[in-house]
Design an enzyme around this catalytic site. Structure first.
Site, PDB file in Angstrom:
ATOM      1  CG  LEU A  60      40.041  19.227  76.041  1.00 37.41           C
ATOM      2  CD1 LEU A  60      39.609  19.227  77.488  1.00 37.41           C
ATOM      3  CD2 LEU A  60      40.002  17.822  75.476  1.00 37.41           C
ATOM      4  CD  GLN A  94      33.681  22.765  78.458  1.00 37.63           C
ATOM      5  OE1 GLN A  94      33.813  23.877  78.929  1.00 37.63           O
ATOM      6  NE2 GLN A  94      32.477  22.219  78.323  1.00 37.63           N
ATOM      7  CG  LEU A  95      34.759  19.892  84.439  1.00 40.48           C
ATOM      8  CD1 LEU A  95      35.727  20.381  85.507  1.00 40.48           C
ATOM      9  CD2 LEU A  95      33.347  19.777  84.999  1.00 40.48           C
ATOM     10  CG  HIS A  96      39.427  17.688  80.612  1.00 41.68           C
ATOM     11  ND1 HIS A  96      39.699  19.048  80.691  1.00 41.68           N
ATOM     12  CD2 HIS A  96      40.621  17.071  80.790  1.00 41.68           C
ATOM     13  CE1 HIS A  96      41.001  19.228  80.894  1.00 41.68           C
ATOM     14  NE2 HIS A  96      41.576  18.055  80.960  1.00 41.68           N
ATOM     15  CG  LEU A  97      35.523  12.158  84.847  1.00 40.78           C
ATOM     16  CD1 LEU A  97      36.304  12.252  86.153  1.00 40.78           C
ATOM     17  CD2 LEU A  97      34.075  11.752  85.134  1.00 40.78           C
TER      18      LEU A  97
END
Length: 199
Positions: free
Chosen positions: A29, A113-116
């Site tokens: 990402l 890695q934060l992902h919405l």
DNA sequence: GTTCTAGAAC
DNA sequence: GTTCTAGAAC
């Protein structure tokens, strides 16, 4: 003549237990965030990209620019950031007035890695192939953005689930998200899904 | 996360 | 015989 060596698959060595390095697939990402071909929106706080392997006709990922590895890393004061991410989703969704979306996080994501996820509810895509794919968006493994934000505000941290509980959800029998149909396999589900799509 | 493919399921 | 799933990938 010598017999060919059978293809054996060795047990994982301890090397594979080390934290992922740059270039490892789980860091993908961070590369996609900077890929102009994938970027849909970008500002000082976040990037919105097209998912590289979309599981529906519309499937975007909203990624904060500051380093947030995962949901566990979130602090209470970052609920405002999550709200901003969600607001930007709704803004993007307004460009697709006739498309139904859901907004949420995978409980135990594979990629760092934060992902919405912002995903349309047709689930019409050749990249949607496995039970894991389906269940990751259609069981409690998919945590609604609104619920995650509320949890962070009220409890000061995001409470998710153990990896084992996550695996259990991903292994659940298939069930249509719109009706009671419980297909025996993925091809049958994919065929059935067209009944709920009014093009 | 995907790809590949052995072998289970049909 | 073909379809489909599930587990390794150094």
């Amino acid at each position: 003549m010598a017999t060919s060596t059978p293809t054996k698959r060795a047990a994982p060595s301890s090397t594979s237990q080390r934290p992922a390095k740059k270039g490892h697939w789980s860091q993908g990402l961070l590369e996609s965030m900077n890929d102009p071909n994938l970027i849909v929106e970008s500002d000082e706080r976040l990037v919105i990209i097209k998912d590289k392997y979309p599981k529906a006709r519309y499937h975007f990922l909203v990624i904060p620019k500051i380093n947030v590895p995962n949901l566990k890393a979130l602090k209470r004061e970052q609920s405002e950031l999550l709200r901003y991410m969600q607001d930007q989703c709704h803004l993007l969704a307004s460009k697709y007035p006739h498309v139904e979306f859901r907004y949420g996080y995978h409980a135990i994501p594979s990629m760092s890695q934060l992902h919405l996820h912002m995903i349309s509810q047709d689930f019409d895509s050749p990249c949607l192939k496995t039970k894991r794919h389906w269940n990751s968006f259609n069981t409690k493994y998919f945590l609604d953005s609104e619920d995650v934000i509320r949890c962070l505000e009220e409890r000061g941290m995001v409470v998710t689930m153990t990896p084992i509980a996550g695996e259990k959800l991903l292994d659940q029998p298939l069930k249509c998200h719109k009706c009671i149909y419980s297909p025996q396999n993925m091809p049958k589900l994919k065929q059935h899904l067209y009944k709920h799509i009014n093009n």
